[in-house]
Write an enzyme that holds these catalytic residues in place. Sequence first.
Site, short mmCIF file in Angstrom:
data_model
loop_
_atom_site.label_atom_id
_atom_site.label_comp_id
_atom_site.label_asym_id
_atom_site.label_seq_id
_atom_site.Cartn_x
_atom_site.Cartn_y
_atom_site.Cartn_z
N TYR A 143 -14.62 -12.56 0.14
CA TYR A 143 -15.42 -11.37 -0.21
C TYR A 143 -16.66 -11.77 -1.00
O TYR A 143 -17.77 -11.27 -0.76
CB TYR A 143 -14.59 -10.38 -1.04
CG TYR A 143 -13.63 -9.56 -0.20
CD1 TYR A 143 -14.11 -8.61 0.70
CD2 TYR A 143 -12.26 -9.74 -0.29
CE1 TYR A 143 -13.24 -7.85 1.47
CE2 TYR A 143 -11.38 -8.99 0.49
CZ TYR A 143 -11.88 -8.06 1.38
OH TYR A 143 -11.03 -7.32 2.14
N ARG A 153 -7.94 11.36 -5.41
CA ARG A 153 -9.20 10.70 -5.03
C ARG A 153 -10.38 11.66 -4.95
O ARG A 153 -11.52 11.23 -4.96
CB ARG A 153 -8.99 9.94 -3.71
CG ARG A 153 -8.22 8.66 -3.85
CD ARG A 153 -9.05 7.50 -4.42
NE ARG A 153 -9.84 6.89 -3.36
CZ ARG A 153 -11.13 7.04 -3.20
NH1 ARG A 153 -11.81 7.80 -4.04
NH2 ARG A 153 -11.75 6.46 -2.20
N ASP A 194 -6.72 -3.07 -7.37
CA ASP A 194 -7.27 -3.70 -6.18
C ASP A 194 -7.52 -5.17 -6.50
O ASP A 194 -7.73 -5.52 -7.66
CB ASP A 194 -8.57 -3.03 -5.73
CG ASP A 194 -8.96 -3.47 -4.33
OD1 ASP A 194 -8.35 -2.98 -3.36
OD2 ASP A 194 -9.83 -4.35 -4.20
N ARG A 249 -3.79 6.55 0.98
CA ARG A 249 -4.32 7.76 1.63
C ARG A 249 -3.37 8.49 2.56
O ARG A 249 -3.65 9.61 2.97
CB ARG A 249 -5.61 7.40 2.38
CG ARG A 249 -6.80 7.25 1.47
CD ARG A 249 -7.95 6.60 2.19
NE ARG A 249 -7.56 5.25 2.61
CZ ARG A 249 -8.36 4.41 3.25
NH1 ARG A 249 -9.57 4.79 3.57
NH2 ARG A 249 -7.94 3.20 3.57
N ARG A 253 0.82 -1.22 0.00
CA ARG A 253 0.00 0.00 0.00
C ARG A 253 0.85 1.27 0.00
O ARG A 253 0.51 2.24 0.68
CB ARG A 253 -0.90 0.08 1.23
CG ARG A 253 -2.10 -0.78 1.23
CD ARG A 253 -3.27 -0.16 0.50
NE ARG A 253 -4.19 -1.23 0.15
CZ ARG A 253 -5.16 -1.64 0.95
NH1 ARG A 253 -5.37 -1.05 2.08
NH2 ARG A 253 -5.91 -2.65 0.60
O1 CP3 Z 1 0.15 0.40 -3.22
C1 CP3 Z 1 -0.32 -0.77 -3.28
O2 CP3 Z 1 -0.07 -1.65 -2.43
C2 CP3 Z 1 -1.17 -1.15 -4.49
C3 CP3 Z 1 -2.55 -0.97 -4.34
C4 CP3 Z 1 -3.45 -1.96 -3.64
C5 CP3 Z 1 -4.77 -1.60 -3.28
N1 CP3 Z 1 -5.40 -2.71 -2.84
C6 CP3 Z 1 -5.37 -0.26 -3.44
C7 CP3 Z 1 -6.37 0.13 -2.44
C8 CP3 Z 1 -3.28 -3.30 -3.33
C9 CP3 Z 1 -2.05 -4.19 -3.47
C10 CP3 Z 1 -4.52 -3.77 -2.83
C11 CP3 Z 1 -4.76 -5.16 -2.44
C12 CP3 Z 1 -5.93 -5.47 -1.61
N2 CP3 Z 1 -7.19 -4.95 -1.67
C13 CP3 Z 1 -5.92 -6.48 -0.63
C14 CP3 Z 1 -4.76 -7.35 -0.30
C15 CP3 Z 1 -3.77 -6.62 0.55
C16 CP3 Z 1 -4.25 -6.37 1.94
O3 CP3 Z 1 -4.32 -5.17 2.30
O4 CP3 Z 1 -4.50 -7.32 2.65
C17 CP3 Z 1 -7.21 -6.53 -0.06
C18 CP3 Z 1 -7.66 -7.45 1.04
C19 CP3 Z 1 -8.00 -5.56 -0.72
C20 CP3 Z 1 -9.42 -5.23 -0.49
C21 CP3 Z 1 -9.53 -3.82 -0.03
N3 CP3 Z 1 -9.58 -2.75 -0.89
C22 CP3 Z 1 -9.49 -3.33 1.30
C23 CP3 Z 1 -9.43 -4.17 2.54
C24 CP3 Z 1 -9.51 -1.92 1.22
C25 CP3 Z 1 -9.39 -0.92 2.37
C26 CP3 Z 1 -10.66 -0.32 2.84
C27 CP3 Z 1 -10.37 1.03 3.48
O5 CP3 Z 1 -10.95 2.02 2.99
O6 CP3 Z 1 -9.57 1.11 4.42
C28 CP3 Z 1 -9.59 -1.58 -0.14
C29 CP3 Z 1 -9.57 -0.23 -0.72
C30 CP3 Z 1 -8.24 0.16 -1.22
N4 CP3 Z 1 -7.53 -0.54 -2.16
C31 CP3 Z 1 -7.51 1.33 -0.88
C32 CP3 Z 1 -6.35 1.32 -1.65
C33 CP3 Z 1 -5.26 2.36 -1.72
C34 CP3 Z 1 -7.97 2.37 0.15
C35 CP3 Z 1 -7.95 3.77 -0.30
C36 CP3 Z 1 -9.03 4.27 -1.20
O7 CP3 Z 1 -10.21 3.90 -1.07
O8 CP3 Z 1 -8.66 5.14 -1.99
#
Ligand code: CP3
Length: 365
Positions: free
Chosen positions: A174, A63, A99, A54, A50
């Site tokens: 999911y 965003r 994602d 944010r 990540r």
């Molecule tokens: O920089 C990086 O690592 C690449 C981007 C990335 C995102 N998601 C962008 C994202 C990666 C590698 C993921 C993988 C991902 N997504 C996983 C596996 C890694 C982990 O964290 O365990 C999982 C389980 C997801 C599902 C998911 N998507 C979650 C749990 C969330 C967070 C919810 C929250 O708002 O806290 C997301 C949203 C998400 N994906 C964000 C980002 C940067 C959050 C920010 C946003 O909404 O802009």
Amino acid sequence: MPYLADFCHFLGLALAIPLQYIMSTNSFNDNFLRACRREKSDHIPIWFMRQAGRYQPEYREVRKKYSLLEICRHPEVCANVTILPVEQLNVDAAILFSDITLPIGPMGIDFDIVENVGPVIHNPVRDAKDVDRIISFDAEESLPYVGETIEILKRELSVPLIGFVGAPFTLASYIIEGGPSKSYLKTKTFMYAQPVAWHKLMDKLATEMAKYLRYQVSKGAAAVQVFDSWVGNLSIEDYREYVYPHMVKMFSALKDLNVPLIHFGVVSGHLLTMMKDCGATVVGLDWRVRIDESWKLLNYEVAVQGNLDPAILVAPADIVKQKTNHILEQVDRPGFIFNLGHGIMPQADGDTLKRIVDQVHGYKK
Ligand code: CP3
């Protein structure tokens, strides 16, 4: 005189060609790939899960104009979001901004990513009929913007690009729960009560995600990471029965790509040897385990990546330094990649991340 001009021209060319060659080979930082292959590197490589997100004011600005999925659909924007942390932090690898849910859309699963919640599925899978409705997809056709983003990144980056997917279990959790879960009760109920449908679902996900990773590599990803973030909720026995065969199939479908295959999970210390035996070449560790003990347990047959607690990013600077050093001191051979034990949280501070990168790069035993 014309001869002299010709000679100078020739000399210029003769010098320029090797110079250009030297510059282009020197400017690509392959320390991450060398560590993945357990070869010696110039310094211990580091990147952060990540690393685009944010905690960055610039990301929060983007965003305001685009949702997360809209960023993914705009290759220029997506490539810039991917590159930004590489430039800001001087990390040794980029991870494609995307994602894990992105590829389930073209498989017929409708979803949204909801702020501070995560993926929410509108048509969750609850029985065998739902599993049968999941379709195969062609990434070039359905997600062409992913390929375009990777092509831009391949031109622009001077560090390797990591492609990624969610592992079948984490995606299934999911798809079945309909969103994030703490207990995974619906997922486990499905698994125990409808094992035939479960294995069919896992098989479809493993096949499609392997294909999607091959697509990412064909466009220029130099390594791939399989995120099985939530699989640690299973017992060793259940992992072996309900997950392992699908992971073996998935990793064996990637072997001939000859790129590092990183396998990562959270709270999965009890599953580490099986996660290696699936066919991974790098195993990602969370902060609940020690690097030295885990690596020994894995017989040093793979590279390891991890494992600073992301919560430490908000600790005072001297604690961050001490905890980073504590990890580095456990490393006694090539094949280690510094990372967090899970993703960066929005509360993290970019300067702390930069200091960690400098500390890791400057570390000498
Ligand atoms: O920089 C990086 O690592 C690449 C981007 C990335 C995102 N998601 C962008 C994202 C990666 C590698 C993921 C993988 C991902 N997504 C996983 C596996 C890694 C982990 O964290 O365990 C999982 C389980 C997801 C599902 C998911 N998507 C979650 C749990 C969330 C967070 C919810 C929250 O708002 O806290 C997301 C949203 C998400 N994906 C964000 C980002 C940067 C959050 C920010 C946003 O909404 O802009």
